[in-house]
Write an enzyme that holds these catalytic residues in place. Structure first.
Site, mmCIF file in Angstrom:
data_model
loop_
_atom_site.group_PDB
_atom_site.id
_atom_site.type_symbol
_atom_site.label_atom_id
_atom_site.label_comp_id
_atom_site.label_asym_id
_atom_site.label_seq_id
_atom_site.Cartn_x
_atom_site.Cartn_y
_atom_site.Cartn_z
ATOM 1 N N HIS A 78 1.853 4.423 -2.969
ATOM 2 C CA HIS A 78 1.773 5.879 -2.831
ATOM 3 C C HIS A 78 2.929 6.596 -3.536
ATOM 4 O O HIS A 78 2.831 7.804 -3.797
ATOM 5 C CB HIS A 78 1.751 6.269 -1.357
ATOM 6 C CG HIS A 78 0.401 6.184 -0.730
ATOM 7 N ND1 HIS A 78 -0.716 6.740 -1.298
ATOM 8 C CD2 HIS A 78 -0.012 5.612 0.442
ATOM 9 C CE1 HIS A 78 -1.766 6.515 -0.517
ATOM 10 N NE2 HIS A 78 -1.368 5.832 0.529
ATOM 11 N N GLU B 184 -5.624 7.511 -1.741
ATOM 12 C CA GLU B 184 -5.895 6.324 -0.935
ATOM 13 C C GLU B 184 -6.680 5.251 -1.686
ATOM 14 O O GLU B 184 -6.483 4.060 -1.461
ATOM 15 C CB GLU B 184 -6.629 6.729 0.349
ATOM 16 C CG GLU B 184 -5.836 7.649 1.250
ATOM 17 C CD GLU B 184 -4.512 7.050 1.716
ATOM 18 O OE1 GLU B 184 -4.280 5.851 1.485
ATOM 19 O OE2 GLU B 184 -3.705 7.796 2.304
ATOM 20 N N HIS C 201 0.839 -1.204 0.000
ATOM 21 C CA HIS C 201 0.000 0.000 0.000
ATOM 22 C C HIS C 201 0.873 1.252 0.000
ATOM 23 O O HIS C 201 0.644 2.186 -0.789
ATOM 24 C CB HIS C 201 -0.912 -0.025 1.225
ATOM 25 C CG HIS C 201 -1.844 1.136 1.317
ATOM 26 N ND1 HIS C 201 -3.167 1.066 0.943
ATOM 27 C CD2 HIS C 201 -1.659 2.419 1.740
ATOM 28 C CE1 HIS C 201 -3.751 2.235 1.125
ATOM 29 N NE2 HIS C 201 -2.851 3.074 1.617
ATOM 30 N N GLU C 202 1.867 1.285 0.881
ATOM 31 C CA GLU C 202 2.705 2.481 0.983
ATOM 32 C C GLU C 202 3.592 2.644 -0.245
ATOM 33 O O GLU C 202 3.847 3.773 -0.689
ATOM 34 C CB GLU C 202 3.550 2.423 2.264
ATOM 35 C CG GLU C 202 2.747 2.291 3.558
ATOM 36 C CD GLU C 202 1.668 3.348 3.721
ATOM 37 O OE1 GLU C 202 1.821 4.455 3.160
ATOM 38 O OE2 GLU C 202 0.668 3.071 4.398
#
Length: 823
Positions: A485, A504, A481-482
């Site tokens: 980003h 997000e 997930h990170e």
């Protein structure tokens, strides 16, 4: 704009007048003082023209005077009281930043290790003397507005960049004909416009300019949200100084950084993702349109490691005995909100064993770098900077250099759960989206008071210690997930912060794709895993929508006003200061389901190659929802759009509260024909319900129930379904705990287990709830509410006891939400 907002409940104001002047580069020179819990020093800001300045005529510049009328009153520029410097303590290794930089007639404001004397009078703007300006023949002075909160500003001065030798070869400024003011402006204007291939020379020039003497103090004033600066007799942005130095220090109560202790009990400080971003760390321009580069020199005691969101892997430089200096920089312009720092006694964790061979095998989904990236030309659409997307070697680099830092007590957990995962997750992300936007990555395991599971900044990711528990599943998905980003949220940012789903929603959708790729799952297993996670998120979204106001369920709350700002560039972020917003996941979940809907509707073979192309075309830029949707539909033949249009997607998904009709229909079909993994969980739930109905005293010899082995996601779903049962006996709960080894599972599983323990008042596991509230603060907020609504005195006492232990270091929004639950 109303700037007297309730700081705990209202929208977040972005006050900087970016339409008139834009910060192009920051240079921070700071000392970290753990004894007083302050960061102090100075910041030099280099300005270019604002968003609309180039197109303005003389008549429209009258608006600058109108916008300045709110600031009739300024403080008189008073000289700071500065102690004399002991020349015997000067270290040549510090460079001439330690020399006189406070302006004409002032002596150095630093002592020998760079700190302001703590005994000097704090010239805070809130306690200063005021006067009205009368020196501009009736014209209003232009007002520079910076976003600022909880800072003690000691002095602001213009920097005499014309005094720096050797800049002639980089600038075109006509030294003989220009006035000193004009010359200084021209030098900075030329400096910020240097081409990308001269970035080293540009950074060197910035550094030397930042060390130039001051040439006059500027008048300053402030309110709760901004610092306002003016120069007497300067009525337009064109005439305002292009380089200014601000002497300041943070306050211990400032919300941009958290002063706390790490898991070893050692002091540390870090940016923890505050709703006010970095405005309590340094005066800045917060609106995302203010994209800038920066350099930072940070000094701290030698026992500390300074990590920052810079593109270089900084090495410490010794100063006087016991102190080190760390220098970072970035050459990619980004919003000030992406700046991150962490100072602590971190230890670098290096892998003791190589990752499994099957996790290092190169493969591609859906296109290899050579197939995909060469389909697009090498031109970029962003402002000029040294861009990795133009580098063939960067395009083929599937695993960028990385480091992991944590308190030494977590070394074993990092070895088991994290270190071996990083290469496969980075490689998976590269196989899906192509070129990594950033050249390196640091990962830091942050203290227990961190209010989320992870936070990404350029070149650095903060992870909660909660990700290190149980199997590698939670750690892997959160890491993916990170990493996502890096593309969505950082390399591509939202032009309007209310469109949080652009960051997000994309990261949530991509984490499943990256994680399946990192695990080397066959396509059918990847699909099953993704369907199970969609089921979990569907349950979570329903809970979110039941327990949140309609106004906070909308992905594009500003509707047709999205992206609009005032004439000065100021705006507000709707619900930006609502303490409950940080714990809501509507933007994550609805955004995820929209992207899942588009992917399923168009097909992966269309969607993911498009997404790669979108990244290639829009990296380094700010976007709105329609930029993504318009390009998506333009790249699909009309006969394959299946009735989709930008208008109906915006109407049905982005500007409505509740659940979109298309999502309701999809989940209804899923309920009628659940996935294999969900059906397996359903069978296990039925077994547990039968076990729970048995008489408490069973006859000996009764055949034990055989339970299937479940994945962490399946256990979470099982516990969620069991939470719907009115009663579960202590015997059933004991058996449940033993069967799945629940205390050793990851934080997602243990969170659901704690909910069951609280609901059914299973006293034997109360210690596990207490442990969760103390060690998993990133996820424990919701449990405080469950403890209080239980109306059980023992459980309520547990909640109060845990809160007393952690509230001192808990971030303000979390503490406020818990306080409202408890009192």
């Amino acid at each position: 704009m109303d700037i007297k907002l309730d700081p705990s409940r209202d929208d977040l104001p972005l006050m900087a007048n970016t339409s008139h002047m834009l910060v192009k580069h920051y240079i921070l020179d700071l000392d970290v003082d753990f004894g007083n819990q302050v960061i102090e020093g100075n910041i030099v800001l280099f300005f270019g023209d604002g968003n609309r300045f180039k197109n303005q005529s003389r008549s429209t510049q009258e608006t600058f005077q109108m916008e300045s009328e709110e600031a009739d009153i300024f403080r008189t520029a008073e000289p700071c009281h500065v102690p004399e410097m002991d020349s015997s303590t000067f270290s040549p290794k510090m460079g001439h930043r330690e020399c006189a930089v406070c302006g004409k007639g002032d002596q150095d404001a630093f002592d020998n290790d760079g700190n302001h004397d703590n005994q000097e009078r704090d010239s805070e703007i809130s306690s200063s003397k005021y006067c009205c300006d009368t020196g501009n023949h009736g014209k209003r002075d232009f007002l520079l507005v910076l976003d600022c909160c909880d800072l003690s500003v000691l002095k602001v001065e213009e920097v005499d960049v014309a005094a720096v030798p050797g800049l002639e070869k980089f600038t075109k400024a006509p030294k003989l004909l220009a006035t000193p003011e004009k010359l200084r402006c021209e030098i900075v204007r030329d400096l910020v416009a240097l081409p990308a291939d001269a970035w080293r020379e540009q950074l060197d020039c910035y550094t030397r300019c930042s060390q130039a003497p001051g040439c006059g103090e500027l008048l300053i004033d402030s309110d709760n949200w901004s610092l306002r600066i003016r120069k007497t007799g300067t009525s337009t942005p064109a005439d305002f100084p292009r380089a200014i130095r601000i002497w300041y220090k943070t306050k211990p109560e400032g919300q941009s950084v958290a002063w706390t202790t790490d898991q070893n009990g050692r002091p540390c400080v870090y940016t923890m993702g505050s709703p006010i971003n970095n405005r309590a760390l340094f005066p800045c321009q917060e609106p995302p349109v203010a994209m800038s580069t920066w350099q930072a020199t940070v000094r701290a005691a030698a026992s500390f490691v300074v990590l920052m969101s810079g593109e270089n892997s900084a090495k410490p430089t010794p100063l006087r005995e016991g102190y080190m200096s760390w220098h970072y920089y970035v050459t990619m312009p980004m919003p000030a909100s992406t700046f991150a720092i962490a100072v602590g006694c971190w230890t670098e964790m290096k892998p003791k064993a190589s990752p499994p061979d099957d996790l290092m095998t190169e493969h591609s989904l859906p296109l290899s770098p050579s197939e995909a990236d060469l389909r697009y030309d090498n031109t970029c659409n962003h402002m000029e900077y040294p861009c990795r997307f133009q580098s063939a070697s960067a395009a083929s680099q599937d695993i960028i250099p990385y480091r992991v830092f944590a308190p030494v007590c977590l070394e074993g957990a990092c070895q088991e759960a994290l270190l071996w995962l990083i290469p496969s997750c980075l490689s998976a992300a590269h196989s899906v989206l192509g070129t990594h936007p950033f050249s390196r990555l640091d990962i830091l395991i942050v203290p227990t008071n961190f209010p989320s599971l992870g936070m990404a900044s350029p070149h650095i990711i903060f992870l909660s210690q909660s990700t290190l528990t149980g199997t590698s599943h939670l750690c892997g998905t959160r890491l993916c997930h990170e990493i996502a980003h890096s593309w969505f949220g950082l390399a591509i940012g939202a032009r309007d912060w209310t469109e949080e789903w652009l960051s997000e929603g994309f990261a949530t959708h991509l984490e499943d794709i990256f994680w399946a790729e990192a695990q080397q799952l066959p396509p059918h297993e990847a699909l099953e895993q993704q369907e199970l996670r969609a089921c979990l998120r569907w349950h979570r979204l329903q809970d979110e929508l039941r327990n949140s106001p309609e106004g906070m369920q909308v992905l594009r709350p500003n509707k047709e006003e999205t992206g609009h700002v005032s004439a000065s560039g100021a705006s507000v972020v709707k619900h930006g200061l609502n303490p409950e917003k940080g714990f809501m996941q509507v933007h994550y979940l609805k955004g995820y389901f929209l992207l899942r809907f588009l992917t399923r509707t168009l097909g992966e073979k269309i969607y993911f190659p498009f997404l790669r192309k979108f990244v290639h075309l829009f990296h380094g830029q700010l976007i709105l929802s329609q930029d993504f949707l318009q390009m998506l539909l333009e790249n699909i033949p009309e006969n394959k759009r299946l009735g989709l249009s930008v208008e109906n997607i915006v109407r049905d998904w982005l500007e409505c509260s509740g659940i979109p009709k298309a999502l309701q229909e999809e989940r209804k079909a899923e309920d009628c024909s659940p996935s294999r993994l969900a059906r397996q969980v359903g069978s296990e739930v039925a077994k547990w319900i039968r076990v729970n109905r048995r008489p408490r005293k069973r006859k000996r010899g009764k055949r034990e129930v055989a339970f299937e082995k479940l994945s962490p996601d399946q256990i979470v779903l099982l516990l969620e379904w069991l939470l719907e049962q009115k009663t579960l006996s202590p015997q059933t709960l004991h058996c449940l705990q033993q069967t799945y080894h629940l205390p050793e599972q990851d934080a997602e599983v243990r969170h659901r287990w704690c909910e069951l323990v609280i609901k059914h008042k299973y006293t034997k596991a109360y210690n596990q709830v207490e442990r969760f509230l103390l060690e998993d603060q990133a996820m424990g907020i919701y449990l405080y509410g469950e403890l209080m609504v239980s109306e059980d005195a023992r459980l309520q006492q547990l909640a109060h006891r845990c809160f007393e232990l952690v509230k001192e270091h808990m971030d303000r929004a979390s503490a406020q939400v818990v306080t409202e639950m408890l009192f």
